[in-house]
Design a protein around this motif. Sequence first.
Motif, PDB file in Angstrom:
ATOM      1  N   LYS A 120      34.330  -8.807 -58.081  1.00  0.00           N
ATOM      2  CA  LYS A 120      32.992  -8.845 -57.486  1.00  0.00           C
ATOM      3  C   LYS A 120      32.969  -9.740 -56.249  1.00  0.00           C
ATOM      4  O   LYS A 120      32.309  -9.423 -55.257  1.00  0.00           O
ATOM      5  CB  LYS A 120      31.975  -9.343 -58.523  1.00  0.00           C
ATOM      6  N   LYS A 157      28.506   2.681 -53.749  1.00  0.00           N
ATOM      7  CA  LYS A 157      29.484   2.482 -54.818  1.00  0.00           C
ATOM      8  C   LYS A 157      29.875   1.007 -54.926  1.00  0.00           C
ATOM      9  O   LYS A 157      29.918   0.437 -56.017  1.00  0.00           O
ATOM     10  CB  LYS A 157      30.728   3.339 -54.531  1.00  0.00           C
ATOM     11  N   LYS A 207      26.950  -1.270 -55.987  1.00  0.00           N
ATOM     12  CA  LYS A 207      26.674  -1.085 -57.404  1.00  0.00           C
ATOM     13  C   LYS A 207      27.686  -1.851 -58.263  1.00  0.00           C
ATOM     14  O   LYS A 207      27.320  -2.459 -59.272  1.00  0.00           O
ATOM     15  CB  LYS A 207      26.750   0.410 -57.716  1.00  0.00           C
ATOM     16  N   LEU A 208      28.940  -1.821 -57.850  1.00  0.00           N
ATOM     17  CA  LEU A 208      29.963  -2.538 -58.611  1.00  0.00           C
ATOM     18  C   LEU A 208      29.628  -4.021 -58.711  1.00  0.00           C
ATOM     19  O   LEU A 208      29.771  -4.644 -59.771  1.00  0.00           O
ATOM     20  CB  LEU A 208      31.337  -2.364 -57.952  1.00  0.00           C
ATOM     21  N   SER A 211      26.948  -4.553 -61.314  1.00  0.00           N
ATOM     22  CA  SER A 211      27.105  -4.019 -62.667  1.00  0.00           C
ATOM     23  C   SER A 211      27.743  -5.040 -63.599  1.00  0.00           C
ATOM     24  O   SER A 211      28.421  -5.963 -63.180  1.00  0.00           O
ATOM     25  CB  SER A 211      27.969  -2.757 -62.624  1.00  0.00           C
ATOM     26  N   PHE A 265      30.561  -5.209 -66.427  1.00  0.00           N
ATOM     27  CA  PHE A 265      31.670  -4.364 -66.840  1.00  0.00           C
ATOM     28  C   PHE A 265      31.669  -4.205 -68.360  1.00  0.00           C
ATOM     29  O   PHE A 265      31.559  -5.179 -69.102  1.00  0.00           O
ATOM     30  CB  PHE A 265      33.008  -4.968 -66.385  1.00  0.00           C
ATOM     31  N   THR A 274      34.688   6.315 -67.111  1.00  0.00           N
ATOM     32  CA  THR A 274      33.885   5.565 -66.131  1.00  0.00           C
ATOM     33  C   THR A 274      32.582   6.303 -65.822  1.00  0.00           C
ATOM     34  O   THR A 274      31.560   5.666 -65.558  1.00  0.00           O
ATOM     35  CB  THR A 274      34.656   5.301 -64.824  1.00  0.00           C
ATOM     36  N   ASN A 308      29.057   4.956 -66.495  1.00  0.00           N
ATOM     37  CA  ASN A 308      28.461   4.830 -65.173  1.00  0.00           C
ATOM     38  C   ASN A 308      28.755   3.463 -64.542  1.00  0.00           C
ATOM     39  O   ASN A 308      27.872   2.811 -63.989  1.00  0.00           O
ATOM     40  CB  ASN A 308      26.940   5.087 -65.276  1.00  0.00           C
ATOM     41  N   GLY A 309      30.012   3.057 -64.660  1.00  0.00           N
ATOM     42  CA  GLY A 309      30.401   1.770 -64.084  1.00  0.00           C
ATOM     43  C   GLY A 309      31.790   1.388 -64.533  1.00  0.00           C
ATOM     44  O   GLY A 309      32.448   2.154 -65.244  1.00  0.00           O
ATOM     45  N   VAL A 348      37.779   1.739 -62.754  1.00  0.00           N
ATOM     46  CA  VAL A 348      36.542   1.756 -61.962  1.00  0.00           C
ATOM     47  C   VAL A 348      36.221   3.183 -61.521  1.00  0.00           C
ATOM     48  O   VAL A 348      37.119   3.993 -61.298  1.00  0.00           O
ATOM     49  CB  VAL A 348      36.638   0.830 -60.727  1.00  0.00           C
TER      50      VAL A 348
END
Lengths: 456, 456
Positions: free
Chosen positions: B262, B290, B293-294, B297, B299, B337, B341-342, B374
């Motif tokens: 991150k 994308k 959003k990562l 999110s 994990f 993934t 959705n992540g 991912v």
Amino acid sequence: MDLVDVFKKKKIGDKVEIEGWIRNNRDQKEFGFIDFSDGTCFNSLQLVYDNKLSNFDEVCHYHVGSSIIARGKLVKSNGKQAMELKIEEIELVGDAPADYPIQAKRHTMEFLRSVSYMRGRTRTFQAVFRVRSVAAFAIHDYFQKNNYLYAMTPLITGTDCEGSNQMFKVSTFDFNDIPVDKDGKVDFSKDLFSKQVYITGSGQLHGEAMAMSFKKIYTFGPTFRTENSNTKVHANEFWMIEPEIAFCDLNGLMDIEEDMLKYVVSYVLEHCSDEINFFDSFVEKGLREKLEKLVKSEFVRITHKEAIDLLKKSKKKFEFEPSYDEDLAKEHEKYITEHFNGPVFIKDWPKDIKAWYMKVNEDGKTCAAVDLEVPGAGEIMGGSEREIDLKVLDKRIKEKNVKKESIEWFLNLRRFGGCYHSGFGLGFERLLMYLTGMENIRDVIPFPRTPGNCDY
Amino acid sequence: MDLVDVFKKKKIGDKVEIEGWIRNNRDQKEFGFIDFSDGTCFNSLQLVYDNKLSNFDEVCHYHVGSSIIARGKLVKSNGKQAMELKIEEIELVGDAPADYPIQAKRHTMEFLRSVSYMRGRTRTFQAVFRVRSVAAFAIHDYFQKNNYLYAMTPLITGTDCEGSNQMFKVSTFDFNDIPVDKDGKVDFSKDLFSKQVYITGSGQLHGEAMAMSFKKIYTFGPTFRTENSNTKVHANEFWMIEPEIAFCDLNGLMDIEEDMLKYVVSYVLEHCSDEINFFDSFVEKGLREKLEKLVKSEFVRITHKEAIDLLKKSKKKFEFEPSYDEDLAKEHEKYITEHFNGPVFIKDWPKDIKAWYMKVNEDGKTCAAVDLEVPGAGEIMGGSEREIDLKVLDKRIKEKNVKKESIEWFLNLRRFGGCYHSGFGLGFERLLMYLTGMENIRDVIPFPRTPGNCDY
């Protein structure tokens, strides 16, 4: 938590849990002291335990080198540090039996090299390798702040920069079963890259290509030479920083070298103060003063001819006679830096003793090369403006027996939007020896590679 | 001055001098426009010149790719940029004749690979290699801020981590004249290190040694595999980051992986905003979303068994049947993934398909390994808690045919103050493909090395 954060963020009365290793353990009848380090900072912390611990007897016998987890409260100390940890709970994670090689006593450098994979646990190598890490970051920080691109140039190469006789060969062949062609010669077309390749001795040529796209670039990576030299300053694997700057002449290059070196030295003085104090006390007396002086000094700039004039005029008896056509000996470098009492750039060297890619000056005899000499270490960086005249390059390549076919692509950089540009090389280990006072290159590389030595 | 500083520090009305390259030159009767770039930032600057220049006719004919120096005043622009440069003086430094390969038109990636030493001058590769440089710095920045030591582990090695059949051999021998002993076998005692050595496929084992001294370390350097694979994701030379953390279990490791990824993605979004916008428009639609959003999110963490359960329950028809004993296929990774959705950590893999140094779990069947998957890229990091039980290690080494004598020193780390510890590997190029949307590993490495390709 990390010990460095205990020192930075915690205060007396705070409870902490720490994990690390026992440097020393001295037990008395009713209490004991552990010298504790976790490797995240130079200083250790004293842990105090007493017979109120349920496992007191066991703790008294924890060996030097063992790993532990300890919980307790920070209390005022009467020792060197402001704080110590009053242990409430402590447990052994991994024992280090009595044959653990690194006991709480003085070991020779030679002995520690024989257990190089564990010598990082001694105070000396805690200091050396932390300076190594911090100095590396300082170098990245300097270049990134100044708009340079980090160019990761390839290590496997077919390109001949410094002479392929100095490069290691790389292959996927089974050496006991090397494929040959019909003439009995090695058939390199069967190797992975379909030709003979090497691991590089310099990223410079690829760095120049990158500078022709990004203006200012630097490389920072491992470099290899096959030299069969067992000296204190040679290793077969070492790290180099090779910046390359488009639209930069020799004077501009010296500005950059001076600025960068001062930045890195200042950064290390600020971020590794404990380590520098340790080296100053135990490795090189006066180290801190030397480094602080460098940061404040203005670097002198003279030509090679002026340097030789100076040496000749000195009337000093040198082992090697100074010559206008030759390199400087260690004793000459020493005289010059002492004469100016600070760092000295020596430029415009006889072209015959310098590399083919260095720009030949208008006199046809010298080239626009520059070495930086610093007090106590001699040459620490070498650079030049690069030759961009294809006719001159062609002649120089022939003189120096460079394989032209291996650098055709490089010569194209002069044909398509070429420009005057300059670059230098800084041997990272040489810088580290200067920063720490360590006298042997084997002691600033975690796992040194020298002739006959590749054990770990 | 550097163009990036013109954009950052100069305003309309200021005079500047810039050096760089012509991207395009459109001349009309009385004036013309040069699209100018110097490689220090993604955006170019428009230079406007007119027939009041003494060398107007010459300037009209400056070729694309030529290097120039220009002086002038910044004025308001009606174009995409807020400013343009009204030229007062301009001079040609280096021409790029009409056969300059990189003209102002669209080139295929294949073509650009054939002139890889100049492709950095295109907008795409300006963006790719700047992201590469900035992401590399972000990685150093993250680890140094979090008390990690940058451990420069050796490349030349006699140690067998991933299997020596995957390692390049390194030698100083003349391959046409290799010394043999009395039995006709290669006499490696005559080579520089007095034995057969390799260039490493992983710094992990040396990294573990450093972690046993410094608690938290990371490596970041070139790595080599001899794989003869011509795919979009394989190269024979690539860069790896291999952190290793003492007193860290598998859960702690996942925390670190998530936090680091991150940080790096955020850093690139902040420092390479123009580049990310370019990729978002021209390379991978939705890239920015994308990445953003990562960063936001959380994990997911599941076991390999749970992953297989999920795939089986999905009733989806996969090309490869999911199996509790086997690796996941690309299609499985994609399903998982997308399902969550992540990003998803998959842990506790069947031990038989994982490396010998990974800790065997109490069930005796799985090991404490974890892969991070991912969306859009599949596996991006792989790590594990390390096996520290010497008896288990001994068994695993035999199973996997590792040369024990080459890692005796490594096994000593378990005998002397060992502790539970974990580490992971991040393939830098895989990260870059994820960050840029570039689909071929050859296009995120300045000078890629793949089977048969080592031309520059």
